[in-house]
Design an enzyme around this catalytic site. Structure first.
Site, PDB file in Angstrom:
ATOM      1  N   ASP A  11       0.841  -1.207   0.000  1.00  0.00           N
ATOM      2  CA  ASP A  11       0.000   0.000   0.000  1.00  0.00           C
ATOM      3  C   ASP A  11       0.877   1.260   0.000  1.00  0.00           C
ATOM      4  OD1 ASP A  11      -2.894  -1.258   1.094  1.00  0.00           O
ATOM      5  OD2 ASP A  11      -1.100  -2.235   1.852  1.00  0.00           O
ATOM      6  N   HIS A  55      -4.124  -3.329   6.620  1.00  0.00           N
ATOM      7  CA  HIS A  55      -4.008  -3.507   5.169  1.00  0.00           C
ATOM      8  C   HIS A  55      -5.421  -3.777   4.679  1.00  0.00           C
ATOM      9  CE1 HIS A  55      -2.833  -4.796   1.217  1.00  0.00           C
ATOM     10  NE2 HIS A  55      -3.189  -6.052   1.426  1.00  0.00           N
ATOM     11  N   ARG A  61       2.219   1.761  -3.393  1.00  0.00           N
ATOM     12  CA  ARG A  61       1.164   2.328  -4.240  1.00  0.00           C
ATOM     13  C   ARG A  61       0.993   3.819  -3.963  1.00  0.00           C
ATOM     14  NH1 ARG A  61      -2.887  -2.719  -2.960  1.00  0.00           N
ATOM     15  NH2 ARG A  61      -2.381  -4.011  -4.768  1.00  0.00           N
TER      16      ARG A  61
END
Length: 315
Positions: free
Chosen positions: A150, A177, A153
């Protein structure tokens, strides 16, 4: 840096497990890799296919096997479990995967009592906590992949927004998450500047709503990928490889892995992603960087959500 002989075992030969094996092979961090799956033919096929790339990578013995073949692993990576389907959240699949883990973890502990267990299966924070309880290992040797992906990203989407190299954007996604994850804007910096300051000084005309829509893009990224191709595998394989490198090379690298909280930010007895120092002993320290008040409150809420899932599960 010299790399000693290292053995890595991967439990689960699905998309994530096999892609992780491929990424680890390319990274050259292991000399011995074992792939275990209930579908033995699938594991054998993956091991054969990977092994045929041997002339192009650093020496590594890749084979399929049973749990006894994983004996004395340095790291055991668990990717096995029920996959998230379109429309499902990561938390929807918790009870299905608890049963899977009750069959896996005791076998891992039996054959590799000194290993570090790296949990990748979803919901990763809950399953890492369950692995910690089932294994009896000290918490530093049970790690979840957390929000390493994450965070990647987040940094990528920020870099696209600001039109700069991803590697020059520093930040973290923390917490679960999953849907309650938090973009830690208070820990975000570009060339030593906050995202707001960078936007004002450099971008001039950049989107002033980026703090709203970018975290949403990050949170929904997996759903968008799953809707299009049915699974996420490449990004997570890269993230897992990065964690493995940090452990095997004793890098003392700061990664947002899922770690056991013991009072940090007023949170106790739950695994959540938070910047942590990762080295040869696993999670060597959780860093309690100063968060904005709303970020800390949302982190505590994320912990409450995960604790309620655990209490309502079939553990």
């Amino acid at each position: 840096m010299h790399i000693k002989t290292n053995k890595i075992s991967i439990i689960g030969a699905g998309f994530v497990g096999s892609t992780t094996a491929f990424a680890l092979m390319l990274a050259g961090v292991a000399s011995d890799m074992v792939i275990v799956d209930l579908n033995k033919e699938k594991a054998e096929g993956e091991a054969m296919d990977l092994s045929h790339g041997a002339p192009f990578v650093k020496a590594v013995d890749i084979r399929a096997g049973d749990y006894e073949d994983t004996a004395d692993s340095n790291i055991v990576i668990i990717t096995a479990g029920v996959n998230q389907k379109p429309g499902e959240t990561r938390l929807d699949i918790v009870n299905k995967n608890i049963k899977v883990f009750e069959s896996i973890v005791p076998q891992v502990v039996k054959y590799s009592p000194n290993c570090i267990i790296l949990v990748v299966s979803n919901p990763v924070d809950v399953l890492t906590y369950i692995t910690y309880k089932l294994s009896g290992f000290p918490a530093n040797r049970v790690i979840g992949s957390g929000t390493v992906l994450d965070t990647s990203r987040f940094r990528y989407i920020l870099s696209q927004n600001f039109e700069i190299d991803t590697r020059n954007v520093h930040s973290y996604i923390i917490g679960e998450h999953g849907d309650s994850e938090i973009a830690a804007w208070s820990l975000t910096n570009i060339a030593g500047m906050s995202a707001d300051d960078y936007c004002k000084q450099i971008c001039e005309g950049c989107d002033t709503d980026f703090k709203k829509h970018i975290p949403e893009q990050v949170k929904n990224a997996a759903y968008e990928i799953i809707n299009r191709k049915g699974v996420t595998n490449y990004g997570i394989a890269c993230a897992v490889t990065r964690i493995v490198e940090a452990i095997l090379r004793d890098e003392k690298t700061i990664l947002s892995v899922s770690s056991l909280f013991r009072g940090e930010y007023g949170i106790d007895d739950v695994y959540l992603a938070i910047p942590s120092i990762v080295g040869s002993n696993g999670v060597e320290r959780i860093l309690t960087a100063p968060l904005a008040k709303d970020e800390e409150e949302r982190l505590q809420e994320s912990a409450r959500i995960l604790k309620s899932v655990i209490s309502e599960s079939n553990l």
